[in-house]
Design an enzyme around this catalytic site. Sequence first.
Site, PDB file in Angstrom:
ATOM      1  N   CYS A   1      -1.989   4.217  -2.437  1.00  0.00           N
ATOM      2  CA  CYS A   1      -2.362   5.958  -1.986  1.00  0.00           C
ATOM      3  C   CYS A   1      -1.181   5.102  -1.505  1.00  0.00           C
ATOM      4  CB  CYS A   1      -4.060   6.000  -1.801  1.00  0.00           C
ATOM      5  SG  CYS A   1      -4.748   5.519  -2.409  1.00  0.00           S
TER       6      CYS A   1
ATOM      7  N   ARG B   1       3.633   4.249  -4.880  1.00  0.00           N
ATOM      8  CA  ARG B   1       2.290   3.853  -4.777  1.00  0.00           C
ATOM      9  C   ARG B   1       0.718   4.476  -5.063  1.00  0.00           C
ATOM     10  NH1 ARG B   1       2.580   1.240  -0.012  1.00  0.00           N
ATOM     11  NH2 ARG B   1       0.711   0.625   0.531  1.00  0.00           N
TER      12      ARG B   1
ATOM     13  N   TRP C   1      -4.217   7.080  -5.708  1.00  0.00           N
ATOM     14  CA  TRP C   1      -4.068   6.097  -6.613  1.00  0.00           C
ATOM     15  C   TRP C   1      -6.137   5.996  -7.201  1.00  0.00           C
ATOM     16  CZ3 TRP C   1      -5.866   1.614  -8.262  1.00  0.00           C
ATOM     17  CH2 TRP C   1      -5.792   1.002 -10.286  1.00  0.00           C
TER      18      TRP C   1
ATOM     19  N   ASN D   1      -5.835   5.958   2.945  1.00  0.00           N
ATOM     20  CA  ASN D   1      -5.247   4.072   2.084  1.00  0.00           C
ATOM     21  C   ASN D   1      -6.298   2.491   1.928  1.00  0.00           C
ATOM     22  OD1 ASN D   1      -4.574   2.145   0.398  1.00  0.00           O
ATOM     23  ND2 ASN D   1      -2.148   1.740   1.650  1.00  0.00           N
ATOM     24  N   GLY D   2      -6.847   2.776   1.222  1.00  0.00           N
ATOM     25  CA  GLY D   2      -7.663   1.186   0.899  1.00  0.00           C
ATOM     26  C   GLY D   2      -8.500   1.072   0.325  1.00  0.00           C
TER      27      GLY D   2
ATOM     28  N   GLU E   1       8.063 -10.580 -20.379  1.00  0.00           N
ATOM     29  CA  GLU E   1       8.467  -9.594 -20.042  1.00  0.00           C
ATOM     30  C   GLU E   1       8.643  -8.522 -20.370  1.00  0.00           C
ATOM     31  OE1 GLU E   1       7.847  -8.693 -16.527  1.00  0.00           O
ATOM     32  OE2 GLU E   1       9.580  -7.605 -16.360  1.00  0.00           O
TER      33      GLU E   1
ATOM     34  N   LYS F   1       7.381  -4.296 -19.990  1.00  0.00           N
ATOM     35  CA  LYS F   1       8.068  -3.094 -20.037  1.00  0.00           C
ATOM     36  C   LYS F   1       7.842  -2.371 -20.940  1.00  0.00           C
ATOM     37  CE  LYS F   1       9.202  -4.431 -16.858  1.00  0.00           C
ATOM     38  NZ  LYS F   1       9.097  -5.171 -15.424  1.00  0.00           N
TER      39      LYS F   1
ATOM     40  N   GLU G   1       3.925  -0.566 -20.768  1.00  0.00           N
ATOM     41  CA  GLU G   1       3.996  -0.036 -19.648  1.00  0.00           C
ATOM     42  C   GLU G   1       4.621   1.428 -19.454  1.00  0.00           C
ATOM     43  OE1 GLU G   1       6.357  -2.286 -16.071  1.00  0.00           O
ATOM     44  OE2 GLU G   1       4.640  -1.430 -15.302  1.00  0.00           O
TER      45      GLU G   1
ATOM     46  N   HIS H   1      -0.033 -19.204 -36.486  1.00  0.00           N
ATOM     47  CA  HIS H   1      -1.270 -20.025 -36.038  1.00  0.00           C
ATOM     48  C   HIS H   1      -2.305 -18.666 -35.712  1.00  0.00           C
ATOM     49  CE1 HIS H   1      -1.107 -24.073 -35.793  1.00  0.00           C
ATOM     50  NE2 HIS H   1       0.946 -23.296 -34.696  1.00  0.00           N
TER      51      HIS H   1
ATOM     52  N   LYS I   1       3.221   1.609  -8.031  1.00  0.00           N
ATOM     53  CA  LYS I   1       4.189   0.558  -7.825  1.00  0.00           C
ATOM     54  C   LYS I   1       2.833  -0.773  -6.624  1.00  0.00           C
ATOM     55  CE  LYS I   1       7.895  -0.882  -7.622  1.00  0.00           C
ATOM     56  NZ  LYS I   1       8.612  -1.801  -8.962  1.00  0.00           N
TER      57      LYS I   1
HETATM   58  O1  M6R Z   1       4.258  -6.144  -6.534  1.00  0.00           O
HETATM   59  P1  M6R Z   1       4.036  -7.132  -7.043  1.00  0.00           P
HETATM   60  O2  M6R Z   1       5.345  -8.175  -7.385  1.00  0.00           O
HETATM   61  O3  M6R Z   1       3.114  -8.215  -6.984  1.00  0.00           O
HETATM   62  O4  M6R Z   1       3.362  -6.251  -8.541  1.00  0.00           O
HETATM   63  C1  M6R Z   1       2.343  -8.045  -9.352  1.00  0.00           C
HETATM   64  C2  M6R Z   1       2.146  -6.095 -10.482  1.00  0.00           C
HETATM   65  O5  M6R Z   1       1.721  -5.445 -11.009  1.00  0.00           O
HETATM   66  C3  M6R Z   1       3.685  -6.130 -11.056  1.00  0.00           C
HETATM   67  O6  M6R Z   1       5.082  -6.711 -11.330  1.00  0.00           O
HETATM   68  C4  M6R Z   1       3.333  -4.896 -12.858  1.00  0.00           C
HETATM   69  O7  M6R Z   1       3.507  -5.692 -12.934  1.00  0.00           O
HETATM   70  C5  M6R Z   1       4.905  -4.528 -13.097  1.00  0.00           C
HETATM   71  N1  M6R Z   1       4.801  -2.701 -12.915  1.00  0.00           N
HETATM   72  C6  M6R Z   1       5.969  -4.148 -14.185  1.00  0.00           C
HETATM   73  O8  M6R Z   1       6.695  -3.801 -14.262  1.00  0.00           O
END
Ligand code: M6R
Length: 591
Positions: A2, A27, A72, A98-99, A468, A472, A475, A491, A586
């Site tokens: 948030c 956020r 969020w 926020n929290g 990775e 990507k 998501e 396997h 984020k």
């Molecule tokens: O801010 P951080 O690097 O700690 O965040 C970790 C993950 O939440 C972040 O890398 C997430 O997997 C990304 N959205 C991937 O693109």
Amino acid sequence: MCGIVGSIGLNKTRQYIIDGLKTLDYRGYDSAGLAFLNAEIEIFKEPETVDKLDASIPIDKDGKIAIGHTRWATHGKPTKNNSHPHLSFHREFALVHNGVIENFLELKKKLLKEGFSFVSDTDSEVIVNLIEYHYSTAKDVLKSLKMTMDELKGSYAIGLIHKGEERIYVMKNASPLLIGVGNGFNLIASDASPMIEYTDQFIELEDKEFGYISQSEYSLFDKDGNALDRKPTAKEAELVRHNLNGYDHFMLKEIEEIETVVRRLASLYHKEDGYAFDKEMIRKLKESDHIIFLGCGTSYHASLVGGRYFEESGVPTASYIASEWAFHPMFPGKKPFIIFISQSGETADLIHCLKIVKEHGYESLIITNTKGSTLERGCTYSLLLNAGVEVSVASTKAYVAQVVALLLLVNASYHTFIEPNALNKACESIANIRKSFKGVIKNIASEIKDKNDIFYLGRGFDYYLSLEASLKLKEISYIHSEAIAGGELKHGPIALIEQGTPVIVFITDKATAASMRGNVEEVKSRGAKAYIISTKELSKEGDAIVVDDFDSYLSSIIVSSIAFYLAYFVSLLKGYNVDKPRNLAKSVTVE
Ligand code: M6R
């Protein structure tokens, strides 16, 4: 997670709040809301975008004082009632938060007994009512804030307005909150970016600080209620501002910044006379007999690559997903050294781990893009990525920066693992991908965009890259995707391959190229459509993309661009919100 904003004394309060919420929606963007404080508190909120919120407010509505929130959802679904700001039971206070309040149920029970009632499922509504409850006896908002803070367990950055007072009250613990100090106005926000158009003078609140801003002053207190003498410091606009610079999406802009980020990082930490890292930190690293990496999501993937760099330099390492490690912490060796990796520096799972690390008395390093973040302040040492703000939820440039930083760190601590010059060459290869392959990648994207399952295959560094690449894609395109280590296919996972299943294969390592080619034949003979990304020397007729030769250690730095573009184009072609994928945010500031 948030984002919160607040403004007092600005001419265009509403514009600041609305623009600020748009800037902060990285956020979280499940709902948005704002409260004006005029003669009465007036609240507008929508379980929708900030634009929808803006459209729901009468055109001429504005005020001298306002607070805003982009959410969020953690406690309660993204509904109107659960959206912020929350009004207190007697309508005296409105609050944005926020929290996460860990003991909110206990506090809610107490307030229910006192005759308060609630309209939302949130922990935040408990805070505003607790403040109002204390105010009924203390008759002073600052005292009520302190009394509330003494009872709250958890994280909070709070903006609060009180009917009849020209102030915005603030309170903070373990969630970020800044005051922007202006001339004739003052602002608050979760980070500096919404405020940078108005001021470059900021105060970052520390944990358990509280106070208020008014039009012409601010006042802050520590947890015991002692007045603090906090002076603002300047922040550079360019490091703070989020703008698209002509790009359609932040993700595309951030992918195309990768070369600059790599060059900047390399020149920052590798000078003519050697490496420019904290000497004490390098000494501690060298002395340690075991390196533990902790990260989440993309940052965890970077830690796998970095862990391998360290291991190949002779240091035993282990990379852990932070949320797993937190419940079964392990400290192998006699002198372990802990390296946290986090773009945001605010990831709750990592903050939990840091607490454990500190309880055991170990030192730690955070590799982060966010100066002043909770982890940056909490770890013993910090290594800043200086990649510039990453706005898109999908991490791209920060991932590459993390890997580059780890490479330079290994070079500085043990031996020259990869010549820093190789990074300049890597930048040329990345530029070449940008100039020559976007069209091909877009074609692949249009071929795979309607598939239900997509697989990525690789071995060694190419496997880490596959992890990775797969994250990507899933998501931002919402397509189910998995990364499989080449040797693991037989396997089990090969059972998933059907006629036409897309399999994206990375072949950049001489040592494993032949085995990978074998894996390609295995999936093709089960009907898969293989898209092979190889280097010139390892390429074969029919490969989808052939890039310049490079040392396989660099595959996450160079070939990740291809994976990022692919995910970007798939999401774009499917018509999704590339920068703000559903259900995500984020900074993941909840466990
Ligand atoms: O801010 P951080 O690097 O700690 O965040 C970790 C993950 O939440 C972040 O890398 C997430 O997997 C990304 N959205 C991937 O693109």
